[in-house]
Write an enzyme that holds these catalytic residues in place. Sequence first.
Site, short mmCIF file in Angstrom:
data_model
loop_
_atom_site.label_atom_id
_atom_site.label_comp_id
_atom_site.label_asym_id
_atom_site.label_seq_id
_atom_site.Cartn_x
_atom_site.Cartn_y
_atom_site.Cartn_z
N SER A 1 3.72 -0.45 3.69
CA SER A 1 3.88 -1.82 4.19
C SER A 1 4.13 -2.78 3.04
CB SER A 1 2.62 -2.25 4.93
OG SER A 1 2.43 -1.41 6.03
N SER B 1 0.36 6.78 2.64
CA SER B 1 0.96 7.89 3.39
C SER B 1 2.09 8.56 2.64
CB SER B 1 1.51 7.38 4.72
OG SER B 1 0.46 6.89 5.52
N GLU C 1 -16.95 -5.14 4.84
CA GLU C 1 -17.12 -6.21 5.82
C GLU C 1 -15.87 -7.07 5.99
OE1 GLU C 1 -19.40 -9.38 2.96
OE2 GLU C 1 -20.47 -7.62 3.74
N ASN D 1 -6.00 5.81 16.46
CA ASN D 1 -7.12 5.72 17.40
C ASN D 1 -7.66 7.09 17.80
OD1 ASN D 1 -6.82 3.03 17.09
ND2 ASN D 1 -6.59 2.53 19.27
N GLU D 2 -6.83 8.12 17.68
CA GLU D 2 -7.33 9.47 17.98
C GLU D 2 -8.34 9.89 16.90
OE1 GLU D 2 -4.18 8.48 18.34
OE2 GLU D 2 -4.41 8.48 20.52
N GLN E 1 0.85 -1.19 0.00
CA GLN E 1 0.00 0.00 0.00
C GLN E 1 0.88 1.24 0.00
OE1 GLN E 1 -2.23 0.65 3.56
NE2 GLN E 1 -1.24 -1.05 4.63
#
Lengths: 326, 397
Positions: free
Chosen positions: B167, B133, B250, B373-374, B130
């Site tokens: 990654s 970023s 999903e 998570n933020e 991927q």
Amino acid sequence: MRFSLNDEQRSFASAIDGLLAGADVPAVNRAWGAGDTAPGLALWGRLAELGVPALTVPEAAGGIGASPLDVVVAFELLGRHGVPGPWIESVAVAPLLLADTPHADLLEGLAEGTVRATLAVDGVAPYALDADAATHVFHVSPDGIAVAEAGDAIGSVDPSRRLFPVTPGERTPLAEGVLDRALDLAALATAAAQVGAADRMLRTAVEYVGQRRQFGRVIGEYQAVKHRLADVKVALDFARPLVHGAALELEEKSSTAPRAVSAAKVFASETAHGAGRAALQVHGAIGYTLECDLSIWLLRSRALHGAWGTVAAHRARVLDHLTTAR
Amino acid sequence: MSHTHPEGPELTDSERAFRAEAREWLAAHNPGRLPSMDTDEGAALHRAWEATLAEGRWSVVAWPEQYGGREASLTEWVIFEEEYYLAGAPTRIAQNGISLLAPIIFEHGTPEQQERWLRPMTDGSLVWAQAWSEPEAGSDLAGIRSRAVRDDERGGWVLSGQKTWSSRAPYADRGFGLFRTDPEAARHRGLTYMTFPLDVPGITVRPVHQLDGDAGFAEIFFDDVFVPDADVLGGVGDGWRVAMSTAGNERGLSLRAPGRFMAAADRLLDLWAERGADAPHLRDRVVDAWIGAEAYRLYTWGTVDKLSGGGDMGADGSVNKLFWSELDLELHETALDLLGPEAELRGPGAPSGGSWVDDHLFSLAGPIYAGTNEIQRNIVAERILGLPRGENRRAGA
């Protein structure tokens, strides 16, 4: 599995919710705490019309013979609305214990809502809740069940709870396994009530931070506040499946049901604890007053934290099951 | 079915047969833990394992048969994953392709692209990296600057710029990501979803070593790399919508199979049985890790119900991701605490070959990748609880 409620359960829930939403339960709760049990007993009667106290009474005795999941549905709502009184004792515990004893004639009254039972259980519930508002008081030990005399009330961290030491009379033995099943259902109902309390405190907090302004903006815009409440939402969304899963296991009488109940009680209690802490914090000083309705659920959830098996005892039981099952 | 977690919902006879078949096949073929996929040797072994999986038709059980799947239901997919983790089978080098890219190809790819890319990503012959970023665009993904300039003569686009934290890139064949095709358009607009080979002139892959010491990341530098129109996914300028269309997918990362955590919780209990006597103060954390895995298992069955009824996860994907990433971290930290002074040992000679510390290092990434998570908490607060956006202009993602 179905992890979704069926139509009947959904309409049962919305009937209870509708009744309680229009009953000014915070006022009922405060009156109960001040020693005026009349509004609370009237509410008991109205909930009886919906069948709540009849849930676990067998059909043969005029009850509904409902499933543990139905009990969960009801107790989440009783918890969410902060209804006072010995509901767990009368609905989750007493009918199972009394069924095959000389006291079985009370079942019909329990189902109708005219009999309200409370009890102390050796090692789990040392005091009988709200004996002054109950029609019958019992004491339970491994040796059996006994009619009991209530002593003088002791206060609770939750002003709407009064706890009574009891002196038992003559004991009747209980059938094998009955007490364990009743205690599991009590712990499950407590877990459901804790989920309800957590849910209510989160809603209350969200509503409050959406209105309260400081430094020129509503405090719900601040990330510190958002993140704190998001964490409560996450815990709540994972507490419910544990409670529902435990109800299904109890119904199936699966060998792992006690472990599932304990896991649910631990997680739901911790969730309510976290919700209470977060809700209090985002309310600030107003949340630290009895005038603020938040106190109803904050103090109730603290009381239920150790009721029907402490969190520590339930954790120990989960581990005990896990280590002996392997 | 793991040692300690019950069967789950009432399974049908065919679902139980599916479980038995998966278990039997895995028992016969599972090589167990392989060297890290981010090494020369490990990458080759992981590709070979993907080929074995594909041969047994276990690589992508939920996919259509024409692409190597079994058209398994969501319930069967969860069952397969449970068995997979219970067996301790290898990590999947194909995961980027299968979980992140394939849903996009199914939804937006041309028939030719589906034909060309889907099957090879299931047998280890086409491994994807991927490339989302960039140095200036992490959580703020819309800040992408890498550009794609139109080349009408050759019928395609010329890429320039840089991606980072990609990654699998050091050992992958192709990459996928967003590039700015309209420099005038603001932020989310003017982006296009591109795929590109990693071994062509103009591309430089600089391996970046992750905390576990292996080259799991790379920086990718684009120096006028040509991408034909046939390798663009979805419409030009439509990249953001295309990328986000399957965010609640999903079978994407938002729904992690509970088998992973159930198996880890069971291993933690084994470790507790072995070492708990020396660390009784860790008891509660061990129990809570198991309860967390059990909560995740039950929650997932509820999600399966919802998705099977045609719903999608929506913002609940954020609730889900927050929970499993924190659970994974706490579970592994508990294991390390149980290992005491031996917790730092890695590789041969370490307890369990150092698998606890390796898995712990991986769990550290959980709260960062797939949306920090933020960001996820902002999404939960704003989209589920309805709190105002205000302070942060957007809810991210």
